[in-house]
Design an enzyme around this catalytic site. Structure first.
Site, short mmCIF file in Angstrom:
data_model
loop_
_atom_site.label_atom_id
_atom_site.label_comp_id
_atom_site.label_asym_id
_atom_site.label_seq_id
_atom_site.Cartn_x
_atom_site.Cartn_y
_atom_site.Cartn_z
N LYS A 22 0.67 -1.07 -0.41
CA LYS A 22 -0.48 0.08 -0.47
C LYS A 22 1.16 1.33 0.37
O LYS A 22 0.62 2.17 -0.51
CB LYS A 22 -0.57 -0.47 1.70
N ASN A 23 1.70 0.84 0.71
CA ASN A 23 2.76 2.59 0.92
C ASN A 23 3.65 3.13 -0.49
O ASN A 23 3.79 4.22 -0.41
CB ASN A 23 3.52 2.45 2.14
N ARG A 93 -3.81 11.09 3.86
CA ARG A 93 -2.35 11.26 3.88
C ARG A 93 -1.86 11.40 2.85
O ARG A 93 -0.60 12.83 2.48
CB ARG A 93 -1.59 9.96 5.26
N CYS A 117 -4.73 8.65 9.01
CA CYS A 117 -5.51 8.28 10.37
C CYS A 117 -4.61 9.03 11.19
O CYS A 117 -4.00 9.57 10.92
CB CYS A 117 -4.95 7.42 10.23
N ARG A 122 1.07 15.35 12.85
CA ARG A 122 1.44 14.51 11.29
C ARG A 122 1.89 15.99 10.45
O ARG A 122 1.05 15.96 10.19
CB ARG A 122 0.43 14.02 10.60
N GLN A 126 9.41 18.69 7.38
CA GLN A 126 10.45 17.70 6.51
C GLN A 126 9.92 18.56 4.91
O GLN A 126 11.21 18.69 4.37
CB GLN A 126 11.39 17.67 7.11
N ASP A 306 4.27 0.06 12.23
CA ASP A 306 2.67 -0.01 11.44
C ASP A 306 1.86 -1.76 11.42
O ASP A 306 0.97 -2.16 11.38
CB ASP A 306 2.81 0.23 9.89
N ILE A 328 7.12 6.65 17.13
CA ILE A 328 6.98 7.05 15.99
C ILE A 328 5.26 8.39 15.89
O ILE A 328 5.47 9.19 15.51
CB ILE A 328 6.64 6.70 15.33
N ARG A 398 -8.79 1.03 3.79
CA ARG A 398 -7.74 1.59 2.57
C ARG A 398 -6.79 1.30 2.99
O ARG A 398 -6.11 1.08 1.76
CB ARG A 398 -7.68 2.88 3.67
#
Ligand code: UD1
Length: 421
Positions: A22-23, A93, A117, A122, A126, A306, A328, A398
């Site tokens: 997914k990412n 996101r 999420c 968030r 950067q 995750d 994180i 998602r």
């Protein structure tokens, strides 16, 4: 309203093929905006974040043809607008990748402030620092981010914190910039490497992805005319590995990169599970009650945040008291309240959760609080005695393709029910 109804306990057994990440997919799709041509992307997970990314690309003028459920061909020759659909980009996101891509392609872009999420604050400082160092002006306001540049010129950028999103976004912006960009203290996650591999396949010149220094030599144009297959999903694989341990099951995972799973494999062995590594597949099983363990989430190659909630389920069932330190995200323990409804004994405060292991969990109605929390609750429901109802499936959809069918295929008693029918 939809819910998953799970009857447990069931040891998960059999074979499952891991889908594309997914990412990686949600970064590679916006990255196609850099291409003045046609490309094909295979092994794309069929999840709602991918469908939303495709919808956004179409609003920019891309033409998308679905070859199969997991393979698309994208024609980005006619990208005609510099304003993203604000309502759509605010929904998740990864829409921030549109900024890096469109700055590269058109030197101007406006997007809705990225959603996603609720894991705590968030920030995108950067990302912005990187764009500005390449020569862009970035303005935040009215729920939008507007970025514009006369031209982008390569620079040396030191990341103040290790950020997956900022590393990828700067890589995207620098791909068509003049000269060389160096990103120091870059994120090393498998999906960072996958986006670099995708861009290089399409004609970019990026070196060092997967280390903490990435060098991008700007090129004039990406031509596409290639097919790219998305890397197997490290987090989906880890989710099924932990599901095998929590349910005292025995699973073979096909199509995974075992090197990406080292931190999770080490923890599974520490709690008493077995992981047999066959290179591009692995077997995971656990024949006894897991032992306690302590976890600290860290950027890759550390233990991934995750997979923290899924590991939390395993530790809830472990013998002894475990401690999780989440370094994180500040609000990633919301799932512990739901697990406690199922009989878990977790005290979470700030960045720490103390988990006193219990012998068994019992079924209960529970609510996903985010994507990975939802996956954790499905694992808990499969391991628990009695009936668990998991609500808020929009989070789970998602990031996991056909979640209930996949759990069913390895023995879970799970059904999706629409309460409105
Ligand atoms: C990505 C993943 C998400 C995962 C996270 C960490 C995607 C779409 N999402 O999110 O699933 O949990 O990596 O592995 O790939 N930070 C700043 N300033 C910034 C950017 C980040 O302070 O400009 C902080 C964040 O608040 C967080 C940490 O850096 O504490 C890591 O965030 P980052 O790696 O950027 O996460 P995402 O890319 O948003």
């Amino acid at each position: 309203m939809e819910k998953l109804v799970i009857k447990g306990p069931t040891p998960l057994k059999g074979e499952i093929r891991i889908n594309g990440a997914k990412n990686a997919a949600v970064a590679i799709l916006p990255a196609t905006l850099l291409i003045d041509g046609i490309c094909t992307i295979d092994n794309l997970p069929h999840i709602s974040d991918v469908l939303l990314s495709c919808e956004i690309l179409e609003k920019f003028g891309a033409k998308i043809k679905w070859n199969t459920k997991n393979c698309i061909t994208i024609d980005t020759r006619n990208v005609h607008t510099t304003k993203a659909p604000l309502d759509l980009t605010s929904k998740f996101r990864a829409s921030y990748y549109i900024i890096g891509s469109m700055l590269s392609r058109k030197k101007e872009i406006e997007v809705g402030m990225p959603g996603g999420c609720q894991l705590g604050a968030r920030p995108v400082d950067q990302h912005i620092k990187g764009f500005e160092m390449l020569g862009a002006d970035v303005t935040l306001g009215n729920g939008t981010i507007y970025a514009k540049a006369d031209k982008l010129v390569g620079n040396s950028i030191y990341m103040d914190i290790v950020s997956v999103g900022a590393t990828i976004n700067i890589m995207l912006a620098a791909t068509l910039a003049e000269g060389t960009t160096t990103i120091d203290n870059a994120a090393k996650e498998p999906h960072v490497v996958d986006v670099a591999n995708f861009l290089n396949t399409m004609g970019a010149d990026i070196r060092g992805a997967g280390t903490d220094v990435i060098k991008i030599n700007g090129v004039k144009k990406l031509n596409g005319n290639a097919t790219y297959s998305v890397v197997p999903d490290q987090i989906e694989a880890g989710t099924f590995m932990l599901a095998a341990v929590a349910t005292k099951g025995n699973l073979i995972l096909k199509n995974c990169i075992t090197k990406h799973l080292e931190s999770i494999t080490a923890k599974i062995i520490e709690v008493g599970g077995v992981v047999e590594d066959y290179g591009d597949s692995l077997r995971v099983y656990c024949e006894r009650r897991p032992s306690k363990a302590n976890i600290k989430t860290l950027p890759h190659p550390g233990f991934p945040t995750d997979l923290q909630p899924q590991m939390g389920v395993v530790l809830s069932l472990a013998e002894g008291t475990s401690i999780i330190n989440e370094s994180i995200w500040e609000s990633r323990f919301q799932y512990t309240q739901e697990l406690n409804k199922m009989g878990a004994k977790i005290t979470a405060q700030g960045k720490t959760a103390i988990i006193e292991g219990v012998e068994e969990l019992s079924g209960s109605p529970v609510y996903s609080t985010d994507l990975r929390a939802g996956a954790a609750l499905i694992i808990a429901g499969t391991a628990a005695h009695g009936v668990t109802e998991v609500y808020n499936l929009q989070y789970i959809d998602r990031g996991y393709e056909d979640i209930e069918e996949r759990f069913r295929s390895i023995g879970a008693n799970i059904e999706r029910i629409n309460e409105d029918n």
